[in-house]
Enzyme design. Structure first.
Site, PDB file in Angstrom:
ATOM      1  N   CYS A   1       6.983 -70.502 -24.567  1.00  0.00           N
ATOM      2  CA  CYS A   1       7.419 -71.539 -23.625  1.00  0.00           C
ATOM      3  C   CYS A   1       8.053 -70.849 -22.415  1.00  0.00           C
ATOM      4  CB  CYS A   1       8.374 -72.541 -24.281  1.00  0.00           C
ATOM      5  SG  CYS A   1       9.924 -71.831 -24.870  1.00  0.00           S
TER       6      CYS A   1
ATOM      7  N   ASP B   1       9.607 -81.711 -23.628  1.00  0.00           N
ATOM      8  CA  ASP B   1      10.516 -80.662 -23.133  1.00  0.00           C
ATOM      9  C   ASP B   1      11.945 -81.203 -23.112  1.00  0.00           C
ATOM     10  OD1 ASP B   1      11.904 -78.714 -21.796  1.00  0.00           O
ATOM     11  OD2 ASP B   1      10.490 -78.556 -20.124  1.00  0.00           O
TER      12      ASP B   1
ATOM     13  N   ARG C   1      11.855 -74.754 -27.037  1.00  0.00           N
ATOM     14  CA  ARG C   1      10.636 -75.206 -27.720  1.00  0.00           C
ATOM     15  C   ARG C   1       9.965 -74.125 -28.562  1.00  0.00           C
ATOM     16  NH1 ARG C   1       7.942 -77.019 -22.271  1.00  0.00           N
ATOM     17  NH2 ARG C   1       9.189 -75.202 -21.686  1.00  0.00           N
TER      18      ARG C   1
HETATM   19  P1  4NP Z   1      12.280 -73.682 -23.164  1.00  0.00           P
HETATM   20  O1  4NP Z   1      13.371 -74.480 -22.302  1.00  0.00           O
HETATM   21  O2  4NP Z   1      11.220 -73.224 -22.162  1.00  0.00           O
HETATM   22  O3  4NP Z   1      11.760 -74.705 -24.117  1.00  0.00           O
HETATM   23  O4  4NP Z   1      13.005 -72.549 -23.813  1.00  0.00           O
HETATM   24  C1  4NP Z   1      13.828 -74.040 -21.066  1.00  0.00           C
HETATM   25  C2  4NP Z   1      14.690 -72.971 -20.988  1.00  0.00           C
HETATM   26  C3  4NP Z   1      15.167 -72.542 -19.757  1.00  0.00           C
HETATM   27  C4  4NP Z   1      14.757 -73.200 -18.614  1.00  0.00           C
HETATM   28  C5  4NP Z   1      13.874 -74.268 -18.682  1.00  0.00           C
HETATM   29  C6  4NP Z   1      13.400 -74.689 -19.919  1.00  0.00           C
HETATM   30  N1  4NP Z   1      15.243 -72.786 -17.353  1.00  0.00           N
HETATM   31  O5  4NP Z   1      14.919 -73.436 -16.338  1.00  0.00           O
HETATM   32  O6  4NP Z   1      15.977 -71.767 -17.289  1.00  0.00           O
END
Ligand code: 4NP
Length: 151
Positions: free
Chosen positions: A8, A123, A14
């Protein structure tokens, strides 16, 4: 031995949820020895950070621990090292293609594809709804393992 990398954007919400749900389901199905599972990010945003408390909580509610996991950014070597590179949303898929220079061996998939569903895994980053992510991750990983290990 099949090798799966869940991917991800940040590798804190996720994809670690998918990694540890997958390890739990493999254990339950008696398949742990046949499969190696990791997760990684497409960005350096959260490099070295632990799993998000929301993901930790929802996993813990189901008796699953993700202790010790920290975020790492994927690289082109992962394309050789893994059999399945599985993104959570369409943006992840585009980033994986960019990092790997395409997908000549057809290893890159979006998780819910395995359910015959073209949608993205929910998300939780902006919504805070980790339960919706849990539901998507569970149905996706279950369908993936059904395909990889038909009985
Ligand atoms: P992930 O969630 O991709 O599901 O781990 C996120 C983690 C960090 C960020 C966005 C989504 N970010 O913008 O830093």
């Amino acid at each position: 031995m099949k090798k799966i990398l869940f991917i991800c954007l940040g590798n804190i919400c996720r994809s670690p949820m998918a990694e540890f749900v997958c390890k739990d389901m493999l254990e339950e199905r008696g398949l742990s020895r046949l499969c190696h599972v990791e997760s990684a990010a497409t960005s350096y945003e959260e490099q070295g950070n632990p799993v998000h408390p929301g993901t930790r909580r929802v996993l813990a509610e189901h008796g699953i621990t993700c202790k010790g996991k920290t975020a790492r950014r994927m690289d082109v070597q992962d394309y050789s090292d893994f059999d399945y590179l599985i993104g959570m949303d369409s943006s992840n898929i585009r980033s994986i293609h960019r990092i790997c220079g395409g997908d000549p061996e057809g290893k890159v998939h979006k998780l819910l594809e395995f359910c015959g569903d073209s949608s993205d895994v929910a998300d939780p980053w902006y919504t805070g709804d980790f339960q919706a992510t849990w539901r998507d991750v569970n149905r996706g990983v279950s369908a993936l393992l059904d395909k990889l290990f038909p009985d």
